[in-house]
Design an enzyme around this catalytic site. Structure first.
Site, PDB file in Angstrom:
ATOM      1  N   ARG A 110      23.973 -18.659 -62.377  1.00 52.35           N
ATOM      2  CA  ARG A 110      23.717 -19.457 -61.153  1.00 52.35           C
ATOM      3  C   ARG A 110      22.857 -18.668 -60.173  1.00 52.35           C
ATOM      4  O   ARG A 110      23.072 -18.689 -58.961  1.00 52.35           O
ATOM      5  CB  ARG A 110      25.043 -19.893 -60.527  1.00 52.35           C
ATOM      6  CG  ARG A 110      25.878 -20.685 -61.497  1.00 52.35           C
ATOM      7  CD  ARG A 110      26.997 -21.513 -60.917  1.00 52.35           C
ATOM      8  NE  ARG A 110      27.616 -22.193 -62.027  1.00 52.35           N
ATOM      9  CZ  ARG A 110      28.827 -21.886 -62.531  1.00 52.35           C
ATOM     10  NH1 ARG A 110      29.567 -20.958 -61.966  1.00 52.35           N
ATOM     11  NH2 ARG A 110      29.292 -22.531 -63.583  1.00 52.35           N
ATOM     12  N   ARG A 125      31.143 -31.600 -67.526  1.00 54.29           N
ATOM     13  CA  ARG A 125      30.356 -31.602 -68.765  1.00 54.29           C
ATOM     14  C   ARG A 125      31.171 -32.142 -69.933  1.00 54.29           C
ATOM     15  O   ARG A 125      30.692 -32.940 -70.714  1.00 54.29           O
ATOM     16  CB  ARG A 125      29.877 -30.180 -69.056  1.00 54.29           C
ATOM     17  CG  ARG A 125      29.143 -30.043 -70.380  1.00 54.29           C
ATOM     18  CD  ARG A 125      28.501 -28.680 -70.525  1.00 54.29           C
ATOM     19  NE  ARG A 125      27.521 -28.448 -69.467  1.00 54.29           N
ATOM     20  CZ  ARG A 125      27.248 -27.261 -68.947  1.00 54.29           C
ATOM     21  NH1 ARG A 125      27.892 -26.188 -69.374  1.00 54.29           N
ATOM     22  NH2 ARG A 125      26.349 -27.133 -67.994  1.00 54.29           N
ATOM     23  N   TYR A 126      32.382 -31.646 -70.084  1.00 53.14           N
ATOM     24  CA  TYR A 126      33.269 -32.095 -71.163  1.00 53.14           C
ATOM     25  C   TYR A 126      34.257 -33.103 -70.569  1.00 53.14           C
ATOM     26  O   TYR A 126      34.616 -32.999 -69.399  1.00 53.14           O
ATOM     27  CB  TYR A 126      34.049 -30.910 -71.744  1.00 53.14           C
ATOM     28  CG  TYR A 126      33.183 -29.767 -72.218  1.00 53.14           C
ATOM     29  CD1 TYR A 126      32.621 -29.788 -73.485  1.00 53.14           C
ATOM     30  CD2 TYR A 126      32.928 -28.678 -71.401  1.00 53.14           C
ATOM     31  CE1 TYR A 126      31.829 -28.734 -73.928  1.00 53.14           C
ATOM     32  CE2 TYR A 126      32.144 -27.624 -71.837  1.00 53.14           C
ATOM     33  CZ  TYR A 126      31.595 -27.654 -73.093  1.00 53.14           C
ATOM     34  OH  TYR A 126      30.811 -26.615 -73.524  1.00 53.14           O
ATOM     35  N   CYS A 152      30.267 -13.622 -53.619  1.00 57.89           N
ATOM     36  CA  CYS A 152      30.485 -12.792 -54.811  1.00 57.89           C
ATOM     37  C   CYS A 152      30.742 -11.355 -54.382  1.00 57.89           C
ATOM     38  O   CYS A 152      30.179 -10.892 -53.384  1.00 57.89           O
ATOM     39  CB  CYS A 152      29.231 -12.782 -55.685  1.00 57.89           C
ATOM     40  SG  CYS A 152      28.816 -14.404 -56.334  1.00 57.89           S
ATOM     41  N   ASP A 177      21.969 -16.847 -70.982  1.00 58.80           N
ATOM     42  CA  ASP A 177      21.298 -18.140 -70.822  1.00 58.80           C
ATOM     43  C   ASP A 177      19.862 -17.925 -70.343  1.00 58.80           C
ATOM     44  O   ASP A 177      19.592 -16.989 -69.585  1.00 58.80           O
ATOM     45  CB  ASP A 177      22.064 -18.991 -69.811  1.00 58.80           C
ATOM     46  CG  ASP A 177      23.464 -19.304 -70.302  1.00 58.80           C
ATOM     47  OD1 ASP A 177      23.587 -19.816 -71.422  1.00 58.80           O
ATOM     48  OD2 ASP A 177      24.436 -19.004 -69.581  1.00 58.80           O
ATOM     49  N   CYS A 208      24.968 -10.362 -59.315  1.00 61.18           N
ATOM     50  CA  CYS A 208      24.519  -9.912 -60.635  1.00 61.18           C
ATOM     51  C   CYS A 208      23.125 -10.471 -60.886  1.00 61.18           C
ATOM     52  O   CYS A 208      22.894 -11.672 -60.725  1.00 61.18           O
ATOM     53  CB  CYS A 208      25.484 -10.398 -61.706  1.00 61.18           C
ATOM     54  SG  CYS A 208      27.198 -10.022 -61.303  1.00 61.18           S
ATOM     55  N   LYS A 228      28.920 -25.614 -75.141  1.00 60.09           N
ATOM     56  CA  LYS A 228      28.987 -24.311 -75.839  1.00 60.09           C
ATOM     57  C   LYS A 228      29.286 -24.498 -77.320  1.00 60.09           C
ATOM     58  O   LYS A 228      30.073 -25.363 -77.689  1.00 60.09           O
ATOM     59  CB  LYS A 228      30.106 -23.463 -75.252  1.00 60.09           C
ATOM     60  CG  LYS A 228      29.851 -22.990 -73.839  1.00 60.09           C
ATOM     61  CD  LYS A 228      30.948 -22.028 -73.414  1.00 60.09           C
ATOM     62  CE  LYS A 228      30.762 -21.608 -71.970  1.00 60.09           C
ATOM     63  NZ  LYS A 228      30.922 -22.712 -71.027  1.00 60.09           N
ATOM     64  N   CYS A 247      22.688 -13.533 -63.310  1.00 60.46           N
ATOM     65  CA  CYS A 247      23.654 -14.629 -63.120  1.00 60.46           C
ATOM     66  C   CYS A 247      23.129 -15.981 -63.617  1.00 60.46           C
ATOM     67  O   CYS A 247      21.977 -16.348 -63.354  1.00 60.46           O
ATOM     68  CB  CYS A 247      23.994 -14.739 -61.637  1.00 60.46           C
ATOM     69  SG  CYS A 247      25.218 -16.012 -61.295  1.00 60.46           S
ATOM     70  N   ARG A 276      37.672 -31.460 -68.845  1.00 58.64           N
ATOM     71  CA  ARG A 276      37.730 -30.345 -67.893  1.00 58.64           C
ATOM     72  C   ARG A 276      36.542 -30.371 -66.944  1.00 58.64           C
ATOM     73  O   ARG A 276      35.492 -30.925 -67.292  1.00 58.64           O
ATOM     74  CB  ARG A 276      37.857 -29.001 -68.606  1.00 58.64           C
ATOM     75  CG  ARG A 276      36.648 -28.461 -69.284  1.00 58.64           C
ATOM     76  CD  ARG A 276      37.042 -27.608 -70.471  1.00 58.64           C
ATOM     77  NE  ARG A 276      37.104 -28.440 -71.648  1.00 58.64           N
ATOM     78  CZ  ARG A 276      36.547 -28.126 -72.823  1.00 58.64           C
ATOM     79  NH1 ARG A 276      35.946 -26.986 -72.974  1.00 58.64           N
ATOM     80  NH2 ARG A 276      36.597 -28.947 -73.828  1.00 58.64           N
ATOM     81  N   ASP A 281      25.389 -21.345 -75.108  1.00 58.79           N
ATOM     82  CA  ASP A 281      25.453 -22.552 -74.289  1.00 58.79           C
ATOM     83  C   ASP A 281      24.154 -23.317 -74.514  1.00 58.79           C
ATOM     84  O   ASP A 281      23.065 -22.783 -74.226  1.00 58.79           O
ATOM     85  CB  ASP A 281      25.621 -22.162 -72.811  1.00 58.79           C
ATOM     86  CG  ASP A 281      26.679 -22.991 -72.130  1.00 58.79           C
ATOM     87  OD1 ASP A 281      26.761 -24.197 -72.447  1.00 58.79           O
ATOM     88  OD2 ASP A 281      27.410 -22.443 -71.286  1.00 58.79           O
TER      89      ASP A 281
HETATM   90  S1  SF4 Z   1      27.958 -13.510 -62.320  1.00 60.83           S
HETATM   91 FE1  SF4 Z   1      27.057 -14.722 -60.685  1.00 60.83          FE
HETATM   92  S2  SF4 Z   1      28.777 -15.854 -59.798  1.00 60.83           S
HETATM   93 FE2  SF4 Z   1      29.650 -14.166 -60.999  1.00 60.83          FE
HETATM   94  S3  SF4 Z   1      29.916 -12.471 -59.510  1.00 60.83           S
HETATM   95 FE3  SF4 Z   1      27.923 -12.198 -60.500  1.00 60.83          FE
HETATM   96  S4  SF4 Z   1      26.490 -13.225 -59.123  1.00 60.83           S
HETATM   97 FE4  SF4 Z   1      28.520 -13.963 -58.600  1.00 60.83          FE
END
Ligand code: SF4
Length: 351
Positions: A118, A96-97, A109, A276, A113, A320, A116, A100, A313
């Site tokens: 993603r 993106r930048y 994981c 997000d 979460c 960001k 998340c 980096r 973001d």
């Molecule tokens: S935030 Fe997303 S990538 Fe990070 S540990 Fe939780 S589920 Fe996995």
């Protein structure tokens, strides 16, 4: 011998992890059938250690990892609002930048979460193949503007030691890569994974930075403190990333407690992310004004070193930007009108 014991400990926490609401211990099992339907779209996983930290249903840790029917019923249309796929130079590498890249080295994981970023891939892989890793490393080698490689995922520290070591070796051997950063939830969500063997590997790749994802003071356990001490003693600078989440940490008191606990275990608060707008996470969203109000109250009440930057973001891969409560009210006739943390007004020459 010690590291062998530790290795088996984290593996058994993972092996005994819970993948459906019906399998949760009774005291924290609520609406199992309804919530398990969510898992078909968005898988569930809670390792046994993290599970042991959940005190009751709907507590702040429970909310982070137990599926909610609202995940299937929100009005956020996009599963990749930050255009990560579009900005992937090659599979598993977000560029993106200019200077980096984010290298998604792991599909595993310690917990899944519910909020998340993603969510579209969390718990579903993909795990990069050897060819994908090689391809990504070739890209980094060819793009000479890249100075920093951020290992993310999934969680990079869930890789086997050998695999992680191999990736670190390849990336660090590229002359224009000056620093490596790892983003991980492991030190709080599965601290047993921070073994002596793992730390010995990481310390070989300085300058290496580690940002720990933690969202609530209840995540800062004695085990997490032990894991962070091992990392810090190995000379790894530790920062934190927190996502502002409704019902989890969207109050000044909770945020204050979390930030002070992090500082105490030698983790410097780095970013507070505004959540997000990811499809399936609408029930965690908090108004920006609330985030700004929390930031305003942190200023002056906590040591400066404990205050993270509040980051937004931008959609579509815009990057960001920091959000800051406005302290300057006016710039009039060469004088700034500024309010301090107590709300008192001061005048200050602007030139
Ligand atoms: S935030 Fe997303 S990538 Fe990070 S540990 Fe939780 S589920 Fe996995």
């Amino acid at each position: 011998m010690k590291s062998v014991i530790n290795r088996s400990e984290w593996r058994s926490h993972m092996a005994d992890g819970v993948t459906s609401v019906s399998l949760l211990p009774e005291h924290i099992r609520v609406d199992a059938q309804m919530r398990d339907r969510v898992c078909a779209s968005y898988p569930m996983f809670i390792n046994r250690f993290f599970l042991s930290l959940i005190k009751k249903a709907e507590d702040p840790l429970w909310r982070q990892v137990v599926p909610d029917a609202m995940e299937l019923d929100d009005d956020l249309p996009e599963d990749d609002p930050l255009a990560e796929e579009e900005q992937s130079a090659v599979p598993g590498l977000i560029h993106r930048y200019p200077d980096r890249v984010v290298f998604l080295v792991s599909g595993i994981c310690p917990v899944l979460c519910r909020f998340c970023l993603r969510k579209r891939m969390a718990g579903k892989g993909p795990v990069l193949s050897d060819a994908d890793i090689e391809n990504a490393v070739c890209y980094i080698r060819s793009a000479r503007a890249i100075r920093e490689v951020i290992l993310s995922g999934g969680d990079p520290l869930m890789l086997e030691d050998d695999r992680l070591c191999d990736i670190l070796k390849r990336v660090s051997s590229i002359p224009h890569v000056r620093t490596i950063r790892i983003h991980s939830r492991v030190p709080v969500a599965l601290p047993q994974r921070i073994t002596g063997d793992l730390v010995s590997i990481l310390r070989r790749f300085h300058p290496l930075y580690l940002n720990i994802h933690a969202n609530h003071p209840n995540e800062i356990t004695a085990r997490a403190a032990e894991a962070c001490a091992m990392l810090a003693d190995a000379g790894i600078p530790l920062g934190s990333q927190t996502v502002l989440l409704k019902g989890v940490n969207d109050s000044f008191e909770t945020m204050e407690a979390l930030l002070m606990e992090l500082l105490h275990i030698r983790v410097r608060p780095y970013y507070l992310h505004h959540p997000d707008p990811v499809k399936g996470t609408g029930h965690f969203r908090v108004p920006v004004t609330k985030g700004l109000e929390i930031m305003r109250r942190l200023q002056g009440r906590l040591p400066g070193v404990a205050i993270p930057r509040y980051m937004l973001d931008l959609p579509g891969g815009g990057g960001k930007v920091p959000l800051c409560p406005g302290y300057v009210e006016q710039d009039k006739n060469g004088m700034l009108v500024v309010r301090n943390y107590q709300g008192q007004r001061f005048y200050y020459p602007s030139g």
